[in-house]
Design a protein around this motif. Structure first.
Motif, PDB file in Angstrom:
ATOM      1  N   LEU A   1       0.756  -1.027  -0.176  1.00  0.00           N
ATOM      2  CA  LEU A   1       0.116  -0.061  -0.246  1.00  0.00           C
ATOM      3  C   LEU A   1       0.710   1.468   0.293  1.00  0.00           C
ATOM      4  O   LEU A   1       0.658   2.297  -0.833  1.00  0.00           O
ATOM      5  N   VAL A   2       1.918   1.084   0.773  1.00  0.00           N
ATOM      6  CA  VAL A   2       2.769   2.283   0.934  1.00  0.00           C
ATOM      7  C   VAL A   2       3.582   2.342  -0.711  1.00  0.00           C
ATOM      8  O   VAL A   2       3.330   3.660  -1.371  1.00  0.00           O
ATOM      9  N   GLU A   3       3.650   1.003  -1.303  1.00  0.00           N
ATOM     10  CA  GLU A   3       4.037   1.912  -2.958  1.00  0.00           C
ATOM     11  C   GLU A   3       3.455   2.332  -3.835  1.00  0.00           C
ATOM     12  O   GLU A   3       3.642   2.782  -4.398  1.00  0.00           O
ATOM     13  N   ILE A   4       1.698   1.619  -3.636  1.00  0.00           N
ATOM     14  CA  ILE A   4       1.031   1.953  -4.175  1.00  0.00           C
ATOM     15  C   ILE A   4       0.828   3.980  -4.244  1.00  0.00           C
ATOM     16  O   ILE A   4       0.420   4.598  -4.993  1.00  0.00           O
ATOM     17  N   SER A   5       0.338   3.794  -3.205  1.00  0.00           N
ATOM     18  CA  SER A   5      -0.107   5.649  -2.349  1.00  0.00           C
ATOM     19  C   SER A   5       1.553   6.313  -2.823  1.00  0.00           C
ATOM     20  O   SER A   5       0.981   7.488  -3.262  1.00  0.00           O
ATOM     21  N   ALA A   6       2.350   5.942  -2.976  1.00  0.00           N
ATOM     22  CA  ALA A   6       3.707   6.655  -2.996  1.00  0.00           C
ATOM     23  C   ALA A   6       4.137   6.458  -4.911  1.00  0.00           C
ATOM     24  O   ALA A   6       5.043   6.901  -5.344  1.00  0.00           O
ATOM     25  N   GLY A   7       2.947   6.052  -5.581  1.00  0.00           N
ATOM     26  CA  GLY A   7       3.143   5.615  -7.013  1.00  0.00           C
ATOM     27  C   GLY A   7       4.009   6.948  -8.029  1.00  0.00           C
ATOM     28  O   GLY A   7       4.603   6.849  -8.803  1.00  0.00           O
ATOM     29  N   TYR A   8       3.375   7.998  -7.469  1.00  0.00           N
ATOM     30  CA  TYR A   8       3.108   9.024  -8.411  1.00  0.00           C
ATOM     31  C   TYR A   8       4.659   9.500  -8.622  1.00  0.00           C
ATOM     32  O   TYR A   8       4.996  10.283  -9.698  1.00  0.00           O
ATOM     33  N   TRP A   9       5.692   9.422  -7.678  1.00  0.00           N
ATOM     34  CA  TRP A   9       7.020   9.799  -7.297  1.00  0.00           C
ATOM     35  C   TRP A   9       7.900   9.222  -8.821  1.00  0.00           C
ATOM     36  O   TRP A   9       8.543  10.030  -8.926  1.00  0.00           O
TER      37      TRP A   9
END
Length: 344
Positions: free
Chosen positions: A21-29
């Motif tokens: 979930l952390v990776e998905i939520s920050a995916g736009y970086w």
């Protein structure tokens, strides 16, 4: 002992779920870093020699430390190689060069345009009211010529990735005249005519679009252009009509208008060939095969145009309401399929 092992496995599973979930939520970086590097032209500045961030920053007018950190992130995901604190090209980074035969730099820049970021930033509002974040994205580009240049180049580079698979998957040589409806600058139609030397083509799009179409000596007078409005017609009379990534820009009602105009012009024996992603149906989801690039593209259409990607059943419904009948769906070695229809 056994309960302790179970607890460890459960803890590890919980940690993996949280990190996912952390990776998905920050995916736009990650994609934002790619957009910036494409805009700066870093891949153009990097030759075949390993180069430091200091060297590259000087070439593109950036801060060396900031650029190094961005390139380190991209390298960790396979865009550029990092060796001894310097950067070298790999297959993905070379495709960010404008002189690459399959360059994707323009497309990456297109997706990173401010109008795209503002629109995606309004996704919550879009989800709440069901309306796109931009009132008319095509009018926007018409009013912003510099961004239109990026749009044209981006669409060309993206189309190139789908054109070869489409031509390999379908025999166009049986058609005397092929109409490309909403065909932009004609990249697909030109490639089809080169592969089918006895066919002729008619490129149909808005007048301000077709006036920018460049002649191709390899095709000569086999390609003609016609400006107009595919919602109102009249459209050219052809043996086959190809419609690539057009219907997904529009609602079902608007798509039916386009398809009806094509049917009004088409001979009864004509073929309709819609080139778009075809979303997985419920049987695919039940089999664990719901992942598809079309799911991402569908949300982009929701945000920018109010259109949508569709399943094969949804295409069949569109066709049935506009004088066509779904014949078959032909997959290609790309995310795009050819959805073939015949007159109902």
């Amino acid at each position: 002992m056994e309960s302790s092992s179970i607890h460890i496995r459960e803890t590890n599973a919980d940690t993996e779920s949280v990190m996912r979930l952390v990776e998905i939520s920050a995916g736009y970086w990650l994609p934002r870093a790619l957009h910036v590097v494409a805009d700066l032209g870093v891949a153009e500045a990097l030759d075949e020699e390993p180069r430091s961030a200091v060297y590259l920053a000087k070439e593109v007018g950036a801060d060396a430390d900031a650029l190094d950190r961005v390139l380190r992130l991209l390298a960790s995901h396979g865009v550029f190689h990092r060796r001894g604190g310097k950067y070298v090209h790999n297959a993905l980074s070379r495709a960010l060069r404008s002189d690459h035969p399959h360059s994707m730099r323009a497309y990456v820049r297109l997706v990173g345009l401010p109008v795209f970021w503002r629109s995606w930033g309004a996704l919550e509002q879009v989800v709440r009211n069901g309306k796109p974040a931009v009132s008319d994205i095509f009018a926007y580009f018409k009013e912003h010529p510099q961004e239109t240049e990026i749009f044209d180049a981006g669409m060309k580079s993206k189309a190139q990735s789908a054109i070869s698979p489409v031509i390999a998957a379908y025999d166009f040589s049986a058609f005397g005249t092929i109409g490309d409806i909403g065909g932009g600058l004609g990249h697909l139609l030109k490639a089809i005519l080169k592969s089918s030397p006895k066919s002729r083509g008619v490129l149909f799009d808005q007048p301000h679009v077709v006036e920018r179409v460049e002649a191709d000596e390899a095709i000569g007078n086999r390609l003609t252009s016609q400006g107009g409005d595919f919602f109102r017609g009249p459209l050219p009379r052809c043996d086959a009509y190809i419609v690539m990534e057009v219907l997904h820009d529009w609602t079902d009602g608007q798509s039916q208008q386009i398809l009806q105009q094509i049917r009004n012009a088409a001979p009864d024996a004509a073929r309709l060939l819609v080139v778009e992603t075809v979303l997985p149906d419920e049987s695919a989801w039940a089999a664990g095969k719901g992942e598809h690039f079309g799911n991402h593209l569908d949300i982009n259409m929701l945000v920018l145009t109010g259109g949508r990607e569709r399943t094969s059943d949804e295409f069949a419904s569109l066709f049935a309401d506009s004088g066509w009948r779904l014949s078959r769906v032909i997959p290609t070695p790309s995310p795009y399929s050819i959805v073939e229809a015949v007159a109902a």
